[in-house]
Design a protein around this motif. Structure first.
Motif, PDB file in Angstrom:
ATOM      1  N   GLY A   1       0.826  -1.207   0.000  1.00 52.81           N
ATOM      2  CA  GLY A   1       0.000   0.000   0.000  1.00 52.81           C
ATOM      3  C   GLY A   1       0.856   1.252   0.000  1.00 52.81           C
ATOM      4  O   GLY A   1       0.605   2.194  -0.756  1.00 52.81           O
ATOM      5  N   THR A   2       1.891   1.258   0.834  1.00 51.21           N
ATOM      6  CA  THR A   2       2.785   2.414   0.888  1.00 51.21           C
ATOM      7  C   THR A   2       3.554   2.562  -0.419  1.00 51.21           C
ATOM      8  O   THR A   2       3.696   3.670  -0.944  1.00 51.21           O
ATOM      9  CB  THR A   2       3.794   2.253   2.040  1.00 51.21           C
ATOM     10  OG1 THR A   2       3.101   1.805   3.194  1.00 51.21           O
ATOM     11  CG2 THR A   2       4.487   3.559   2.342  1.00 51.21           C
TER      12      THR A   2
ATOM     13  N   PHE B   1       2.810   1.823  -3.386  1.00 51.24           N
ATOM     14  CA  PHE B   1       2.045   2.356  -4.511  1.00 51.24           C
ATOM     15  C   PHE B   1       1.531   3.768  -4.218  1.00 51.24           C
ATOM     16  O   PHE B   1       0.714   4.302  -4.964  1.00 51.24           O
ATOM     17  CB  PHE B   1       0.891   1.422  -4.872  1.00 51.24           C
ATOM     18  CG  PHE B   1       1.362   0.218  -5.637  1.00 51.24           C
ATOM     19  CD1 PHE B   1       1.752   0.344  -6.961  1.00 51.24           C
ATOM     20  CD2 PHE B   1       1.458  -1.017  -5.037  1.00 51.24           C
ATOM     21  CE1 PHE B   1       2.216  -0.752  -7.667  1.00 51.24           C
ATOM     22  CE2 PHE B   1       1.919  -2.117  -5.731  1.00 51.24           C
ATOM     23  CZ  PHE B   1       2.305  -1.982  -7.055  1.00 51.24           C
ATOM     24  N   GLY B   2       2.007   4.332  -3.117  1.00 52.13           N
ATOM     25  CA  GLY B   2       1.698   5.739  -2.843  1.00 52.13           C
ATOM     26  C   GLY B   2       0.417   5.962  -2.075  1.00 52.13           C
ATOM     27  O   GLY B   2      -0.185   7.024  -2.177  1.00 52.13           O
ATOM     28  N   GLY B   3      -0.022   4.971  -1.302  1.00 53.75           N
ATOM     29  CA  GLY B   3      -1.244   5.135  -0.519  1.00 53.75           C
ATOM     30  C   GLY B   3      -1.021   6.035   0.686  1.00 53.75           C
ATOM     31  O   GLY B   3       0.050   6.037   1.271  1.00 53.75           O
ATOM     32  N   THR B   4      -2.049   6.820   1.037  1.00 49.20           N
ATOM     33  CA  THR B   4      -1.970   7.620   2.253  1.00 49.20           C
ATOM     34  C   THR B   4      -2.268   6.700   3.440  1.00 49.20           C
ATOM     35  O   THR B   4      -2.883   5.650   3.261  1.00 49.20           O
ATOM     36  CB  THR B   4      -3.007   8.750   2.235  1.00 49.20           C
ATOM     37  OG1 THR B   4      -4.311   8.147   2.174  1.00 49.20           O
ATOM     38  CG2 THR B   4      -2.825   9.654   1.049  1.00 49.20           C
ATOM     39  N   PRO B   5      -1.850   7.092   4.647  1.00 47.30           N
ATOM     40  CA  PRO B   5      -2.157   6.251   5.812  1.00 47.30           C
ATOM     41  C   PRO B   5      -3.646   5.929   5.912  1.00 47.30           C
ATOM     42  O   PRO B   5      -4.033   4.821   6.257  1.00 47.30           O
ATOM     43  CB  PRO B   5      -1.694   7.110   6.987  1.00 47.30           C
ATOM     44  CG  PRO B   5      -0.612   7.972   6.435  1.00 47.30           C
ATOM     45  CD  PRO B   5      -1.006   8.239   5.003  1.00 47.30           C
TER      46      PRO B   5
ATOM     47  N   GLN C   1      -5.828   5.722   3.372  1.00 48.24           N
ATOM     48  CA  GLN C   1      -6.178   4.727   2.344  1.00 48.24           C
ATOM     49  C   GLN C   1      -5.741   3.335   2.770  1.00 48.24           C
ATOM     50  O   GLN C   1      -6.434   2.349   2.528  1.00 48.24           O
ATOM     51  CB  GLN C   1      -5.506   5.087   1.010  1.00 48.24           C
ATOM     52  CG  GLN C   1      -6.195   6.203   0.259  1.00 48.24           C
ATOM     53  CD  GLN C   1      -5.400   6.618  -0.968  1.00 48.24           C
ATOM     54  OE1 GLN C   1      -4.170   6.708  -0.943  1.00 48.24           O
ATOM     55  NE2 GLN C   1      -6.091   6.896  -2.063  1.00 48.24           N
ATOM     56  N   ILE C   2      -4.554   3.268   3.391  1.00 48.07           N
ATOM     57  CA  ILE C   2      -4.040   1.969   3.812  1.00 48.07           C
ATOM     58  C   ILE C   2      -4.882   1.414   4.953  1.00 48.07           C
ATOM     59  O   ILE C   2      -5.207   0.225   4.982  1.00 48.07           O
ATOM     60  CB  ILE C   2      -2.558   2.094   4.205  1.00 48.07           C
ATOM     61  CG1 ILE C   2      -1.738   2.398   2.950  1.00 48.07           C
ATOM     62  CG2 ILE C   2      -2.050   0.835   4.883  1.00 48.07           C
ATOM     63  CD1 ILE C   2      -0.332   2.833   3.225  1.00 48.07           C
TER      64      ILE C   2
ATOM     65  N   ARG D   1       4.774  10.430  -1.956  1.00 44.36           N
ATOM     66  CA  ARG D   1       3.610   9.645  -2.348  1.00 44.36           C
ATOM     67  C   ARG D   1       3.300   9.838  -3.824  1.00 44.36           C
ATOM     68  O   ARG D   1       3.000   8.894  -4.535  1.00 44.36           O
ATOM     69  CB  ARG D   1       2.393  10.061  -1.515  1.00 44.36           C
ATOM     70  CG  ARG D   1       2.179   9.193  -0.308  1.00 44.36           C
ATOM     71  CD  ARG D   1       0.765   9.319   0.210  1.00 44.36           C
ATOM     72  NE  ARG D   1       0.536  10.591   0.847  1.00 44.36           N
ATOM     73  CZ  ARG D   1       0.853  10.855   2.106  1.00 44.36           C
ATOM     74  NH1 ARG D   1       1.397   9.928   2.855  1.00 44.36           N
ATOM     75  NH2 ARG D   1       0.629  12.028   2.628  1.00 44.36           N
TER      76      ARG D   1
ATOM     77  N   GLN E   1       3.266   7.068  -6.771  1.00 44.21           N
ATOM     78  CA  GLN E   1       2.067   6.809  -7.571  1.00 44.21           C
ATOM     79  C   GLN E   1       2.363   6.894  -9.064  1.00 44.21           C
ATOM     80  O   GLN E   1       1.837   6.140  -9.851  1.00 44.21           O
ATOM     81  CB  GLN E   1       0.975   7.825  -7.223  1.00 44.21           C
ATOM     82  CG  GLN E   1       0.357   7.593  -5.870  1.00 44.21           C
ATOM     83  CD  GLN E   1      -0.672   8.645  -5.517  1.00 44.21           C
ATOM     84  OE1 GLN E   1      -0.993   9.504  -6.340  1.00 44.21           O
ATOM     85  NE2 GLN E   1      -1.194   8.594  -4.317  1.00 44.21           N
TER      86      GLN E   1
ATOM     87  N   TYR F   1      -5.298  -1.897  -8.223  1.00 43.15           N
ATOM     88  CA  TYR F   1      -5.156  -1.259  -6.913  1.00 43.15           C
ATOM     89  C   TYR F   1      -4.361   0.048  -6.970  1.00 43.15           C
ATOM     90  O   TYR F   1      -4.750   1.059  -6.380  1.00 43.15           O
ATOM     91  CB  TYR F   1      -4.502  -2.237  -5.926  1.00 43.15           C
ATOM     92  CG  TYR F   1      -4.302  -1.647  -4.565  1.00 43.15           C
ATOM     93  CD1 TYR F   1      -5.385  -1.402  -3.734  1.00 43.15           C
ATOM     94  CD2 TYR F   1      -3.030  -1.293  -4.114  1.00 43.15           C
ATOM     95  CE1 TYR F   1      -5.216  -0.840  -2.485  1.00 43.15           C
ATOM     96  CE2 TYR F   1      -2.852  -0.728  -2.861  1.00 43.15           C
ATOM     97  CZ  TYR F   1      -3.947  -0.509  -2.060  1.00 43.15           C
ATOM     98  OH  TYR F   1      -3.769   0.060  -0.828  1.00 43.15           O
TER      99      TYR F   1
ATOM    100  N   ILE G   1      -5.604   3.821  -5.751  1.00 42.51           N
ATOM    101  CA  ILE G   1      -4.889   4.706  -4.830  1.00 42.51           C
ATOM    102  C   ILE G   1      -4.735   6.096  -5.450  1.00 42.51           C
ATOM    103  O   ILE G   1      -4.858   7.118  -4.795  1.00 42.51           O
ATOM    104  CB  ILE G   1      -3.483   4.122  -4.541  1.00 42.51           C
ATOM    105  CG1 ILE G   1      -3.589   2.869  -3.696  1.00 42.51           C
ATOM    106  CG2 ILE G   1      -2.571   5.154  -3.888  1.00 42.51           C
ATOM    107  CD1 ILE G   1      -3.849   3.120  -2.250  1.00 42.51           C
TER     108      ILE G   1
END
Lengths: 329, 357
Positions: A192-193, A195-199, A201-202, B99, B103, B127, B131
């Motif tokens: 999750g991190t 791929f650039g997810g925010t906390p 989103q994770i 981030r 992405q 996925y 995101i």
């Protein structure tokens, strides 16, 4: 105590007195807050009870049994039906419903407090270290002791019992939420991190869904603790099955005591099995299976209960959804 | 410009990491620093990954390769040194910038797949786009496209647990492909798979990389795998890069005994190509037109059978079909059987000079 102090000359540290003074002070200062809270809680529970008692008892019994059948299994639904009808025939239905509403309300409040605290504890080692002794205290302090300040704050009735129940039942909710989130596969969270997810989103997309079975096990424990506390709350006029138990104790009425106790058992088993099924993910499979049945336009209902059949039906269902998608676009 | 580059990269775990880096920079041996409680995982690494190449970092467990790859996308913060992704300095970004970079520019494939078990294969593949906030129809279209590329178009509705390990990693690969980033980081991506599936996946990766032109940084502990798929290979030991170069360069001239000891296990016939072992054609060679033909980049392994059936030698042609060299039985045997490094100075080197000159 006094004898020990005569042998070993230690002064009596006034822990109890200090707590009493503190509780008195809080009671004085926060009295309007407690009053407002008290009014709110009792209004909520009263309204809920009124709502549940609106339909004739047997209709609500049928609804509860149907819910059990849908979420868990047909067998469980049938069993619930028999047990609930027994409660009605023992003329304890009103008390049963009062306790049910009380438990649902207390569990909701406890969950709303416990899950965010659990998330916080999972994210911060400091919060976790801070909560641990507090939760230990909340859980191991004999429940009767809670009744004293609760009565001091709210006088007797439903509300002090409610608050006591929430406090007593809260800890497993926090603990199992923390545990569930900490147990989520670190590599998946890392994905999750990466791929650039925010906390956030994770948390919502990965941690909470994967921790859900453990969190539900925690909620299940919350319900069980709430139920045991609900009976004790009968001592301070909590109403429901608890007050029947208290009445039976004071008049040494074994028949009444046993019937009330049995009703508590029925409620406990019903809620336990229902929430356990919610945690295991069966309802979602059932929902998807129901959807796939609808998609096929089939009229057959309860199929076999084997995992493979469920999986393959689910698969077929989603394939159908896929094949329909181009048409929809 | 390099797609990814690292300069003077250090990562030290444990107490007082900055001090440990300073001591290492002054030339103190890693063992001394380690004795004082700090754990240097990556020590003074420089890495340049050119766009469109598969760059492999090979090392045994504890060599610092996983730490290195995690610094390339900021999952770990370097103790010292810089990382650039294209023209952006990753090491200077704040949380938000990092981030966004992840992405848009970097995707990752994990050793144990790291799929979301509660989502369908299609939702997993999409996925990264989810995101990023790509709207539903679009991300599902691109997810399905990526699944198609890895040969899982018919499994979109399954849950990951219903797939085999190899298929699950294909979903992981599809997730990275669907994200559309130009750099893909692959952390021991095939190490958890059976040998047969692993080889299939290696071939598929090379194929996809050729057709899509993605830049791949691939971490592995398997030198054979590194040699098979890598355009360039960097070998790490105790946090340092001890040798880097093309597979052929490393095979010909291992920098030290440590690397040489690994090379014993490498399938040399898959690393060396016709170009590496051929000799220039002699003008007087009248038999040239009767020899079997092979392209410059044909692996040695695929020359054996034509050579055996065609009288011992194979003519090597360039892309235009012109004969540019001859591979003889002797040159093949010396490449295959020679002790590590012994190929150096054989006809292969001379022939290359001749062809290029």
């Amino acid at each position: 105590m006094a004898e020990v102090n005569e042998i070993v000359p230690l002064p009596h540290v006034p822990v109890g007195d200090a707590v009493e003074v503190a509780v008195d002070w809080v009671g004085d200062v926060a009295d309007p807050v407690f009053d407002a809270f008290s009014t709110g809680v009792s209004a909520f529970i009263d309204a809920f009870v009124t709502l549940l008692l609106l339909p004739p008892p047997l209709v609500l019994v049928a609804l509860l049994a149907l819910l059990g059948g849908l979420i868990r299994s047909a067998r469980f639904g049938a069993g619930s039906l028999v047990a609930l009808v027994l409660v009605v025939s023992m003329e304890l239905w009103v008390e049963f419903v009062e306790t049910l509403a009380f438990i649902i309300g207390a569990t909701l409040v406890a969950a709303v407090i416990a899950v965010p605290l659990g998330i916080l504890a999972a994210r911060s080692a400091r919060a976790s270290a801070l909560f641990k002794p507090v939760l230990d205290l909340m859980q191991t302090m004999p429940p009767f002791v809670y009744l004293i300040p609760a009565v001091a704050f709210f006088s007797i009735g439903t509300v002090p019992g409610f608050v006591t129940t929430v406090v007593f039942a809260l800890p497993p909710g926090v603990r199992l939420t923390e545990l569930g989130i900490r147990q989520v596969d670190a590599e998946v969270v890392e994905a999750g991190t990466a791929f650039g997810g925010t906390p956030r989103q994770i948390l919502r997309g990965i941690q909470l869904p994967l921790a859900l079975p453990t969190i539900m096990a925690g909620i299940n424990q919350v319900i069980m603790l709430a139920l045991s506390m609900a009976v004790i709350a009968g001592l301070i006029g909590g109403g429901g099955l608890g007050s029947v138990v208290v009445r039976a104790i004071s008049s040494l009425d074994l028949a009444l005591g046993f019937e009330a106790g049995l009703s508590v058992v029925v409620l406990a088993i019903y809620l336990d099995r229902l929430t356990a099924a919610l945690g295991s993910g069966t309802p979602r499979l059932r929902l998807e299976r129901a959807r796939s049945l609808l998609n096929r336009g089939s009229t057959s209902t309860e199929g076999g209960d084997t995992g493979s059949e469920t999986a393959s039906e689910e698969q077929r269902g989603s394939e159908q959804r896929n094949s329909r998608r181009p048409a929809l676009r | 410009m390099a797609a990814v580059s690292a300069r003077g990269l250090y990562k030290v775990f444990g107490p007082r990491p900055e001090e440990a880096v300073r001591r290492l920079q002054q030339g103190e041996p890693v063992a001394d620093v380690r004795a004082d409680g700090a754990t240097p995982a990556v020590v003074d690494v420089d890495l340049e990954v050119q766009p469109g190449e598969i760059s492999v970092v090979m090392g045994l467990s504890g060599s610092g390769k996983s730490t290195l790859i995690r610094m390339l996308n900021g999952l770990l913060e370097p103790t010292a040194g810089t990382v650039h992704v294209g023209d952006v300095e990753l090491t200077g970004l704040d949380e938000d910038g990092l981030r966004r970079l992840r992405q848009e520019r970097l995707s990752m494939v994990f050793q144990h797949f790291a799929l979301l078990p509660h989502r369908t294969v299609l939702d997993n593949a999409a996925y990264a786009l989810e995101i990023r906030g790509v709207e539903r129809a679009e991300r599902r279209r691109r997810g399905a496209e990526a699944l198609e590329m890895v040969g899982l178009g018919d499994r979109a509705g399954n849950r990951p647990s219903e797939l085999s390990g190899g298929m699950q990693q294909r979903v992981g690969l599809a997730r990275a492909l669907a994200s559309g980033t130009d750099v893909m980081l692959m952390d021991e991506a095939f190490s958890a798979l059976d040998p047969l599936i692993r080889r299939e996946m290696q071939d598929q990766l090379v194929e996809l990389q050729r057709s899509l032109g993605r830049t791949v940084v691939f971490i592995t502990h398997d030198l054979n795998e590194a040699m098979r798929i890598g355009d360039r290979v960097a070998v790490m030991r105790e946090g340092r890069v001890v040798q880097s170069g093309t597979p052929t360069e490393i095979l010909r001239a291992p920098a030290d005994d440590y690397i040489a000891s690994f090379l014993a296990d490498v399938d040399r016939s898959r690393v060396f190509t016709a170009e590496d072992v051929m000799a220039p054609p002699r003008p007087v060679d009248g038999e040239l037109h009767r020899m079997p033909r092979a392209g410059l980049r044909t692996p040695l392994a695929d020359l054996l059978q034509p050579a055996a059936t065609g009288g011992g030698s194979v003519a090597v042609t360039d892309d235009a079909g012109e004969v540019v060299g001859v591979v003889t039985a002797a040159s093949m045997l010396s490449a295959l059987g020679g002790l590590p490094g012994s190929v150096e100075g054989t006809s292969a080197d001379i022939s290359k000079e001749a062809v290029r000159g």
